[in-house]
Design a protein around this motif. Sequence first.
Motif, PDB file in Angstrom:
ATOM      1  N   LYS A   1     -39.309 -20.388  -8.125  1.00 27.48           N
ATOM      2  CA  LYS A   1     -40.623 -20.844  -7.668  1.00 27.48           C
ATOM      3  C   LYS A   1     -40.618 -21.180  -6.170  1.00 27.48           C
ATOM      4  CE  LYS A   1     -42.323 -22.509 -12.124  1.00 27.48           C
ATOM      5  NZ  LYS A   1     -42.941 -23.626 -12.885  1.00 27.48           N
ATOM      6  N   GLY A   2     -39.885 -20.389  -5.416  1.00 25.89           N
ATOM      7  CA  GLY A   2     -39.823 -20.572  -3.983  1.00 25.89           C
ATOM      8  C   GLY A   2     -38.744 -21.520  -3.508  1.00 25.89           C
ATOM      9  N   ALA A   3     -38.087 -22.240  -4.421  1.00 19.50           N
ATOM     10  CA  ALA A   3     -37.019 -23.165  -4.038  1.00 19.50           C
ATOM     11  C   ALA A   3     -35.675 -22.448  -4.044  1.00 19.50           C
ATOM     12  CB  ALA A   3     -36.968 -24.341  -5.007  1.00 19.50           C
ATOM     13  N   LYS A   4     -34.872 -22.717  -3.041  1.00 22.67           N
ATOM     14  CA  LYS A   4     -33.518 -22.179  -2.990  1.00 22.67           C
ATOM     15  C   LYS A   4     -32.624 -22.976  -3.935  1.00 22.67           C
ATOM     16  CE  LYS A   4     -29.772 -21.209   0.310  1.00 22.67           C
ATOM     17  NZ  LYS A   4     -29.336 -21.370   1.723  1.00 22.67           N
ATOM     18  N   LEU A   5     -31.794 -22.281  -4.715  1.00 24.53           N
ATOM     19  CA  LEU A   5     -30.896 -22.943  -5.659  1.00 24.53           C
ATOM     20  C   LEU A   5     -29.454 -22.794  -5.192  1.00 24.53           C
ATOM     21  CD1 LEU A   5     -32.416 -21.791  -9.088  1.00 24.53           C
ATOM     22  CD2 LEU A   5     -33.104 -23.711  -7.631  1.00 24.53           C
ATOM     23  N   ILE A   6     -28.727 -23.906  -5.169  1.00 21.00           N
ATOM     24  CA  ILE A   6     -27.313 -23.908  -4.796  1.00 21.00           C
ATOM     25  C   ILE A   6     -26.519 -24.549  -5.934  1.00 21.00           C
ATOM     26  CG2 ILE A   6     -25.588 -24.829  -3.192  1.00 21.00           C
ATOM     27  CD1 ILE A   6     -27.640 -24.608  -0.988  1.00 21.00           C
TER      28      ILE A   6
ATOM     29  N   VAL B   1     -29.522 -31.682 -13.067  1.00 21.36           N
ATOM     30  CA  VAL B   1     -28.707 -30.602 -13.628  1.00 21.36           C
ATOM     31  C   VAL B   1     -29.095 -29.283 -12.983  1.00 21.36           C
ATOM     32  CG1 VAL B   1     -28.201 -29.282 -15.729  1.00 21.36           C
ATOM     33  CG2 VAL B   1     -28.281 -31.787 -15.803  1.00 21.36           C
ATOM     34  N   GLY B   2     -30.384 -29.126 -12.672  1.00 20.75           N
ATOM     35  CA  GLY B   2     -30.806 -27.921 -11.970  1.00 20.75           C
ATOM     36  C   GLY B   2     -32.100 -27.335 -12.485  1.00 20.75           C
ATOM     37  N   LEU B   3     -32.469 -26.201 -11.915  1.00 17.53           N
ATOM     38  CA  LEU B   3     -33.656 -25.448 -12.301  1.00 17.53           C
ATOM     39  C   LEU B   3     -33.253 -24.037 -12.721  1.00 17.53           C
ATOM     40  CD1 LEU B   3     -36.216 -26.450  -9.492  1.00 17.53           C
ATOM     41  CD2 LEU B   3     -35.986 -27.397 -11.792  1.00 17.53           C
ATOM     42  N   PRO B   4     -34.019 -23.422 -13.626  1.00 19.30           N
ATOM     43  CA  PRO B   4     -35.168 -23.962 -14.348  1.00 19.30           C
ATOM     44  C   PRO B   4     -34.775 -25.161 -15.206  1.00 19.30           C
ATOM     45  CG  PRO B   4     -35.035 -21.576 -14.591  1.00 19.30           C
ATOM     46  CD  PRO B   4     -33.743 -22.020 -13.983  1.00 19.30           C
ATOM     47  N   ALA B   5     -35.706 -26.109 -15.357  1.00 21.15           N
ATOM     48  CA  ALA B   5     -35.424 -27.337 -16.094  1.00 21.15           C
ATOM     49  C   ALA B   5     -35.176 -27.034 -17.560  1.00 21.15           C
ATOM     50  CB  ALA B   5     -36.600 -28.297 -15.950  1.00 21.15           C
ATOM     51  N   LYS B   6     -34.060 -27.560 -18.067  1.00 19.60           N
ATOM     52  CA  LYS B   6     -33.797 -27.405 -19.501  1.00 19.60           C
ATOM     53  C   LYS B   6     -33.014 -28.602 -20.024  1.00 19.60           C
ATOM     54  CE  LYS B   6     -29.550 -24.631 -19.032  1.00 19.60           C
ATOM     55  NZ  LYS B   6     -28.817 -23.451 -19.546  1.00 19.60           N
ATOM     56  N   TYR B   7     -33.169 -29.736 -19.348  1.00 17.60           N
ATOM     57  CA  TYR B   7     -32.360 -30.879 -19.747  1.00 17.60           C
ATOM     58  C   TYR B   7     -33.193 -32.135 -19.939  1.00 17.60           C
ATOM     59  CZ  TYR B   7     -28.316 -33.980 -19.988  1.00 17.60           C
ATOM     60  OH  TYR B   7     -27.386 -34.895 -20.401  1.00 17.60           O
TER      61      TYR B   7
ATOM     62  N   ASP C   1     -40.258 -26.710   2.222  1.00 17.94           N
ATOM     63  CA  ASP C   1     -39.216 -25.786   1.770  1.00 17.94           C
ATOM     64  C   ASP C   1     -38.182 -26.593   0.986  1.00 17.94           C
ATOM     65  OD1 ASP C   1     -40.196 -23.446   2.825  1.00 17.94           O
ATOM     66  OD2 ASP C   1     -39.194 -23.693   4.753  1.00 17.94           O
ATOM     67  N   PHE C   2     -38.022 -26.268  -0.294  1.00 15.19           N
ATOM     68  CA  PHE C   2     -37.129 -27.026  -1.161  1.00 15.19           C
ATOM     69  C   PHE C   2     -35.804 -26.303  -1.363  1.00 15.19           C
ATOM     70  CE2 PHE C   2     -41.193 -28.856  -2.570  1.00 15.19           C
ATOM     71  CZ  PHE C   2     -40.866 -30.205  -2.604  1.00 15.19           C
ATOM     72  N   THR C   3     -34.731 -27.090  -1.409  1.00 17.79           N
ATOM     73  CA  THR C   3     -33.441 -26.626  -1.897  1.00 17.79           C
ATOM     74  C   THR C   3     -33.034 -27.556  -3.033  1.00 17.79           C
ATOM     75  OG1 THR C   3     -32.761 -25.798   0.269  1.00 17.79           O
ATOM     76  CG2 THR C   3     -31.020 -26.206  -1.347  1.00 17.79           C
ATOM     77  N   VAL C   4     -32.693 -26.989  -4.179  1.00 19.94           N
ATOM     78  CA  VAL C   4     -32.314 -27.790  -5.352  1.00 19.94           C
ATOM     79  C   VAL C   4     -30.852 -27.512  -5.670  1.00 19.94           C
ATOM     80  CG1 VAL C   4     -32.797 -28.306  -7.773  1.00 19.94           C
ATOM     81  CG2 VAL C   4     -34.677 -27.691  -6.228  1.00 19.94           C
ATOM     82  N   TYR C   5     -30.071 -28.576  -5.806  1.00 18.89           N
ATOM     83  CA  TYR C   5     -28.650 -28.456  -6.126  1.00 18.89           C
ATOM     84  C   TYR C   5     -28.482 -28.517  -7.641  1.00 18.89           C
ATOM     85  CZ  TYR C   5     -27.917 -28.604  -1.205  1.00 18.89           C
ATOM     86  OH  TYR C   5     -27.957 -28.278   0.132  1.00 18.89           O
ATOM     87  N   CYS C   6     -27.742 -27.535  -8.181  1.00 21.26           N
ATOM     88  CA  CYS C   6     -27.660 -27.311  -9.624  1.00 21.26           C
ATOM     89  C   CYS C   6     -26.207 -27.353 -10.100  1.00 21.26           C
ATOM     90  CB  CYS C   6     -28.251 -25.947  -9.995  1.00 21.26           C
ATOM     91  SG  CYS C   6     -29.895 -25.629  -9.306  1.00 21.26           S
TER      92      CYS C   6
END
Length: 403
Positions: free
Chosen positions: A57-62, A12-18, A37-42
């Motif tokens: 936290k340094g991760a790119k969010l898309i 679901v994505g970051l920050p974690a709430k699920y 280098d992290f990319t997290v898809y949300c």
Amino acid sequence: MNKSKIAIIGTVGLPAKYGGFETLAEHLVTHLYDKYDFTVYCSGKKYNKEEKIASYKGAKLIYINLNANGVQSIPYDTISILKALRNNDVLLILGVAGAWILPLIRLFTNKKIIISIDGIEWKRDKWPLLAKLYLWWAEKIAVRFSHIDISDNESIQDYTALRYQTLSRVIEYGANHTLEVKPTQEDYIKYPFLSQQYAIKVCRIEPENNVHLVLEAFKEMPHKPLVIVGNWGNSSYGMALKATFGSISNIHLYNPIYNQREIDLLRGNAALYIHGHSAGGTNPSLVEAMYLGLPIISFNVSYNKTTTENKAIYFSSTAELITRLTTTSENELCALRNEMKSISLRRYSWEVISNQYALLIKEALHKNKKNSIYSDIQKLDNHILERYQLAHLNNSELFYNKR
């Protein structure tokens, strides 16, 4: 030195709430930011405008403007995978919804694919037949066309080995993010049962989690309080259960609680944890309860026995659960508390889990084919094997025969 780029897909994505995958993603980013280098898809559907941030936290969010769960998980994961191809070296895919596209990824790119199949998803009762057929097929594609597939439980590893003849990697979930919370006076007012010896269960309200079975058992034991936290309003099953059992005095039903302190307040001060899951692998709520030192009474399936090292108490029916609850002594529960805590400290820390993922990523970057359950020697021609076998038989003296 440039760090390898890792895409995390399927949460679901970051920050974690699920749930479990989101918590996993959060801890991978937290513990491995200095290596990758992290990319997290949300999911853009689950975060409002103020919550949508560019990095965490340094991760790119898309953000993808679809839901990460249900039928939309197929296009959600597919779009995430396609976007991730541009700038990432390794695709860490959590779940099999988007696996249909992996053959094309392997054919036209050199990207490395690690996939967690998330238990045996197609067996879950919540899915209609068409969804089960797709998930059954997608699981096969995921295992075949990934470079490494992850099982979160040794029983799942056995299943994939038997079905696909490949060797998956077992990596479970961490639990040491849970908190030991001492109740305040305000907590006792909000949750009066905190002063009692109550049982607790935290889960999605789905048939395979046997919520009905647990509720029926506690209905027959009005002197034993039960607390269940779950998504009661998400299905006709949940709404029917809440309507039937919600007014019973010793049963307390709550909607999902995402505040870490509050959920751990309820879990950590319980007398025992009831785990009804009958499908899947290592369940995060189970290992979290173990880390909090709760004695576990669990549904009797191989996944749960593997997670608890066959040292919990098990049941298979309402009658059996009632028997376990009424005949287990306080001394047995105390010993079980210590056993569950000991197992969790040894196996379910995020430091251990993150290091295991780091090793898998390192391996995937240098890997071109999957590991089979069969050794390479079994692929040799029979006449070669026979020649070596004869040589061995003609020189069969053992080391302890020599003087």
